[in-house]
Design a protein around this motif. Structure first.
Motif, PDB file in Angstrom:
ATOM      1  N   PRO A 261       0.829  -1.212   0.000  1.00  0.00           N
ATOM      2  CA  PRO A 261       0.000   0.000   0.000  1.00  0.00           C
ATOM      3  C   PRO A 261       0.861   1.259   0.000  1.00  0.00           C
ATOM      4  O   PRO A 261       2.055   1.215   0.295  1.00  0.00           O
ATOM      5  CB  PRO A 261      -0.809  -0.132   1.295  1.00  0.00           C
ATOM      6  CG  PRO A 261       0.008  -1.031   2.164  1.00  0.00           C
ATOM      7  CD  PRO A 261       0.689  -1.987   1.247  1.00  0.00           C
ATOM      8  N   TYR A 298      -1.667  -7.358   1.061  1.00  0.00           N
ATOM      9  CA  TYR A 298      -2.141  -6.634   2.239  1.00  0.00           C
ATOM     10  C   TYR A 298      -3.664  -6.618   2.261  1.00  0.00           C
ATOM     11  O   TYR A 298      -4.324  -6.800   1.241  1.00  0.00           O
ATOM     12  CB  TYR A 298      -1.596  -5.199   2.259  1.00  0.00           C
ATOM     13  CG  TYR A 298      -2.052  -4.325   1.109  1.00  0.00           C
ATOM     14  CD1 TYR A 298      -3.178  -3.515   1.227  1.00  0.00           C
ATOM     15  CD2 TYR A 298      -1.354  -4.305  -0.092  1.00  0.00           C
ATOM     16  CE1 TYR A 298      -3.598  -2.712   0.179  1.00  0.00           C
ATOM     17  CE2 TYR A 298      -1.757  -3.503  -1.146  1.00  0.00           C
ATOM     18  CZ  TYR A 298      -2.879  -2.704  -1.002  1.00  0.00           C
ATOM     19  OH  TYR A 298      -3.303  -1.912  -2.043  1.00  0.00           O
ATOM     20  N   ASP A 299      -4.194  -6.419   3.463  1.00  0.00           N
ATOM     21  CA  ASP A 299      -5.629  -6.228   3.642  1.00  0.00           C
ATOM     22  C   ASP A 299      -5.826  -5.041   4.576  1.00  0.00           C
ATOM     23  O   ASP A 299      -4.916  -4.218   4.738  1.00  0.00           O
ATOM     24  CB  ASP A 299      -6.299  -7.507   4.169  1.00  0.00           C
ATOM     25  CG  ASP A 299      -5.622  -8.039   5.424  1.00  0.00           C
ATOM     26  OD1 ASP A 299      -5.004  -7.235   6.158  1.00  0.00           O
ATOM     27  OD2 ASP A 299      -5.710  -9.248   5.692  1.00  0.00           O
ATOM     28  N   ASP A 300      -6.982  -4.967   5.218  1.00  0.00           N
ATOM     29  CA  ASP A 300      -7.265  -3.806   6.065  1.00  0.00           C
ATOM     30  C   ASP A 300      -6.418  -3.764   7.331  1.00  0.00           C
ATOM     31  O   ASP A 300      -6.233  -2.695   7.921  1.00  0.00           O
ATOM     32  CB  ASP A 300      -8.752  -3.807   6.456  1.00  0.00           C
ATOM     33  CG  ASP A 300      -9.652  -3.571   5.256  1.00  0.00           C
ATOM     34  OD1 ASP A 300      -9.150  -3.010   4.259  1.00  0.00           O
ATOM     35  OD2 ASP A 300     -10.829  -3.968   5.307  1.00  0.00           O
ATOM     36  N   THR A 301      -5.896  -4.912   7.766  1.00  0.00           N
ATOM     37  CA  THR A 301      -5.191  -4.960   9.042  1.00  0.00           C
ATOM     38  C   THR A 301      -3.715  -5.310   8.927  1.00  0.00           C
ATOM     39  O   THR A 301      -2.906  -4.835   9.708  1.00  0.00           O
ATOM     40  CB  THR A 301      -5.862  -5.984   9.977  1.00  0.00           C
ATOM     41  OG1 THR A 301      -5.849  -7.277   9.342  1.00  0.00           O
ATOM     42  CG2 THR A 301      -7.295  -5.579  10.276  1.00  0.00           C
ATOM     43  N   ARG A 358      -0.749  -3.089   9.728  1.00  0.00           N
ATOM     44  CA  ARG A 358      -0.773  -1.800   9.037  1.00  0.00           C
ATOM     45  C   ARG A 358      -0.535  -0.677  10.031  1.00  0.00           C
ATOM     46  O   ARG A 358      -0.710  -0.823  11.252  1.00  0.00           O
ATOM     47  CB  ARG A 358      -2.137  -1.609   8.349  1.00  0.00           C
ATOM     48  CG  ARG A 358      -2.433  -2.632   7.247  1.00  0.00           C
ATOM     49  CD  ARG A 358      -1.657  -2.326   5.983  1.00  0.00           C
ATOM     50  NE  ARG A 358      -2.064  -1.059   5.432  1.00  0.00           N
ATOM     51  CZ  ARG A 358      -3.111  -0.892   4.625  1.00  0.00           C
ATOM     52  NH1 ARG A 358      -3.866  -1.934   4.300  1.00  0.00           N
ATOM     53  NH2 ARG A 358      -3.398   0.301   4.131  1.00  0.00           N
ATOM     54  N   GLN A 361      -2.886   0.022  12.719  1.00  0.00           N
ATOM     55  CA  GLN A 361      -3.239  -1.064  13.612  1.00  0.00           C
ATOM     56  C   GLN A 361      -2.167  -1.331  14.664  1.00  0.00           C
ATOM     57  O   GLN A 361      -2.321  -2.217  15.489  1.00  0.00           O
ATOM     58  CB  GLN A 361      -3.460  -2.348  12.807  1.00  0.00           C
ATOM     59  CG  GLN A 361      -4.501  -2.204  11.691  1.00  0.00           C
ATOM     60  CD  GLN A 361      -5.886  -1.979  12.264  1.00  0.00           C
ATOM     61  OE1 GLN A 361      -6.206  -2.492  13.337  1.00  0.00           O
ATOM     62  NE2 GLN A 361      -6.709  -1.226  11.556  1.00  0.00           N
TER      63      GLN A 361
END
Length: 363
Positions: A261, A298-301, A358, A361
């Motif tokens: 990201p 990657y994801d949201d966390t 991330r 987080q």
């Protein structure tokens, strides 16, 4: 062996095969043609050893010219490790010796000795070729061991240097910063308590210089604690933009997939780069001849980096390792709240996975 020595050896073998063919009974255009074909084919045995070997078989069976076949079979054994292919080649060479058109050195009634002679003659270039192949592999592995030991020495030196830097940084922080802080505090108290303008100005100057010295000291402590390269401690630290250059210069067939990201901070970028760098170094040391895949997802966390290599393409040896690299990666990941996992794969390869939270987080 130098290029000149290689050419001289090739010329000698071809000349020997030609003499061997000429000393046999060349009774017609067919026998002359197959003999010339067998000798001429030896020019290409390094590039196409198996087709050249097959082209020498007619001369062996019809003329009894065996030198060309033995040379070609040796080239096949040097190139290939497949036991079925080598066994088949040996059987074809032995059958060529037993072909009815060949003038035997043994009486026709003594077929046992003839078969033994044919089998041993066909097996000799195969065993010799495999011996040369093993010697070359051993030379490659010894070079890998030398490079691995050099790498271990560099890691040990870097670990010792880092320990000394950290110790020096602690001493500077505990001793120097404490004394300079006391100077700043006392200078500030003197500036508040005095009514003399000159003394007040001097006290303010002392306090300002003390604060500036503390800032410089903190900067020096950070430099001492930072892990720099061997060439210089002040070179720019690598980021994700340097991954393509790292992969292309790794000396391994590596495929880079996925992307990170846009909001990855500098510390995480350094950790990702160093993780991939160490993983590719381990692949080169412990899985010679394998290929590697670097996947970034990657994801949201979480942000995940996975480096997977296939099973070794060449024989491996147990190389010395102090495991400083993996320990360093685990420490880097832990500082960012992440983890490092290493597992073997089902096909005989290996997988290293870095998982980082991330930025939003992290705790």
């Amino acid at each position: 062996m130098t290029r000149t020595q290689t050419h001289l050896a090739d010329a000698g073998l071809i000349a020997l095969a030609a003499v061997d063919a000429a000393l046999n009974h060349l009774t017609g255009p067919v026998t002359v043609g197959v003999a010339i074909l067998a000798v001429a084919a030896l020019l290409f045995r390094r590039r196409w050893p198996m087709p050249v070997f097959l082209l020498t078989l007619p001369a062996l069976a019809l003329v009894g010219s065996g030198i060309a076949t033995l040379v070609a079979l040796y080239a096949v054994a040097v190139r290939y490790s497949n036991r079925y292919l080598l066994t088949g080649g040996g059987l074809l060479a032995a059958i060529g010796y037993l072909f009815p058109g060949l003038d035997y050195q043994f009486p026709r009634s003594d077929m046992v000795l003839t078969v033994i002679y044919a089998t041993m003659t066909a097996a000799a270039p195969i065993f010799f070729g495999r011996l040369v192949h093993a010697q070359r592999e051993l030379a490659l592995r010894l070079e890998d061991i030398r490079q691995a030991r050099e790498h271990e020495r560099e890691l040990d030196a870097q670990a010792i240097l880092a320990k000394e830097r950290n110790q020096l940084a602690r001493e500077m922080h505990d001793v120097v910063s404490h004394q300079v802080s006391l100077i700043a505090v006392q200078a500030g108290a003197l500036g508040v308590s005095t009514t003399d303008t000159a003394v007040k100005t001097a006290a303010d100057n002392i306090r300002t210089l003390s604060v500036d010295t503390l800032d410089e000291l903190r900067h020096m402590v950070n430099l001492l604690r930072a892990s720099g390269s061997q060439a210089t401690e002040l070179t720019p630290q690598p980021t994700l933009s340097d991954l393509d250059r790292l992969v292309s210069g790794s000396g391994i067939e590596t495929h880079l997939t996925g992307s990170a990201p846009q909001d990855v901070d500098t510390a995480a970028q350094r950790t990702i780069y160093r993780t991939i760098q160490e993983a590719l170094t381990n692949v080169r040391k412990h899985a010679p001849g394998s290929t590697a895949t670097v996947d970034i997802a990657y994801d949201d966390t979480d942000l995940t980096v996975t480096v997977t290599n296939t099973r070794p393409g060449r024989p491996t040896l147990q190389l010395p390792s102090a495991r400083h690299g993996l320990i360093g990666l685990q420490e880097r990941a832990a500082l960012l709240g992440g983890t490092i996992m290493t597992t073997p794969t089902a096909d005989g390869g290996f997988r290293l996975r870095l998982r980082l939270p991330r930025t939003g987080q992290r705790r």
